[in-house]
Design an enzyme around this catalytic site. Sequence first.
Site: not given
Length: 293
Positions: A107-108, A110, A125, A216-218, A243
Site C-alpha cells: 500500500q506504500n 515509497d 496505491h 505493518g498495516t492496520s 507491534p
Amino acid sequence: MHLDNASILRAAEWLRSARHVVVFTGAGVSVESGIATFRDSGGFWQRFPPDQFANWNGLLKIAAGKPKLLAEFLLEVLAPVAAAAPNPAHRAIADLEKHTRVTVITQNVDRLHQDAGSTTVHEVHGSLFEIVGKDGEFVRLLSRPQMQDIVRSLQRAARGPLTLPRLLWAIRSLYGPGRKVFHRPSIVLFGDAMAEPAWSDSWEAARECDCFLIVGTSCVVMPAAMLPHEAQMSGASVIGIGPEEGRADVWLRGPAGEILPRLVRAAFGQQTQCPNSLTQPNDRACWSDNPGT
Ligand code: APR
C-alpha cells in the site's frame, strides 16, 4: 521485546514449506526507514486530516487558497521518502526470493521494496515516483535523487512568500516536459480507483498463495484490507507482523525490522549454533545449512 518462540517456529515452518508467499505491506514496514505511519499517534492523518489532504478536490482547494500549507504538506510527504533507504524488513522480504516465489503487495508509495531488491511488487496505491498523464498512462519514473532535487527546490520556495505559481514552479519536475499536459505521481487517493493491473494481480496472488504475510498495516482501508481474508479463505496460512496484534493465524509482535530477519533466518537460516532465542525443551535441533533436517 518478548516474542513467543513457538510462534516464530510455527511461522517459519509455514514459510519454509510454502510454494508461493505473498507479503502484504503498509506504512509500518517503512517506519524504520524514517517514514511515519498514517494512524499511529502523531501519525500523518492527525497532522493533515484526510478529508482535506487525501483527495484531489481537497488538495486543489488548498493549492488555490493556502499554497504555503500545501508546500508544508508536500514536504512532509516527499522529504522522508526522498531521504529513505530500505531497512532490514525490506531486505529480509527481498531475501525471501532466494528461497521461494514471492509476490509483494504494498500500500506504500515509497518504492523501498524495489530498492531492496524485490522483483514482483504490486503498488496497489500507486507510487510517488511513477509519473502518469491525464488518462493514467505511464510517462516516466523519477529516481530517488530526482525526488531529493524536488524536495530541495520546494524547501527553497517555501522559505519566502509563496504564491501558487512559485509553488508549481518548484515542483515542476513532477510535470511532463513542456507542461502542456497535467502530469502527476500515480498515487491513489481516497475515491480513486485502485492502481491497475496491480490490484487485479494482487487479488489473484492472494487467492493463489499458500502463505500470506501481513506486515505493518492496520488493515482498515478497503479494498486492500480484504486481501488477508481472501488468502485465508483460499487456504493460505496467514502470519501477521507488527507491534499491535491483528487478525492472523499467528501474530509475531514487534517491529518489522527485527521480526522479519529473524523469521527468514528461522525458516531458511544458516544458523549452525542454536541461538538462545529459538531453543525450547521440545525444540528441534539447531538449524543447519539444510534447514529441513
Ligand atoms: N513495524 C511493523 N509495523 C509497524 C511498525 C513497525 N516498526 N510501526 C507501526 N507499525 C504498524 C502499526 O501498528 C499499524 O498497524 O503499522 C501500521 C500502520 O497502519 P496505518 O498508519 O493505518 O498505515 P497503513 O495500514 O499502511 O494505511 C493503509 O491508508 O491512508 C491510507 O493510502 C493510505 O496506504 C495507506 C492506507
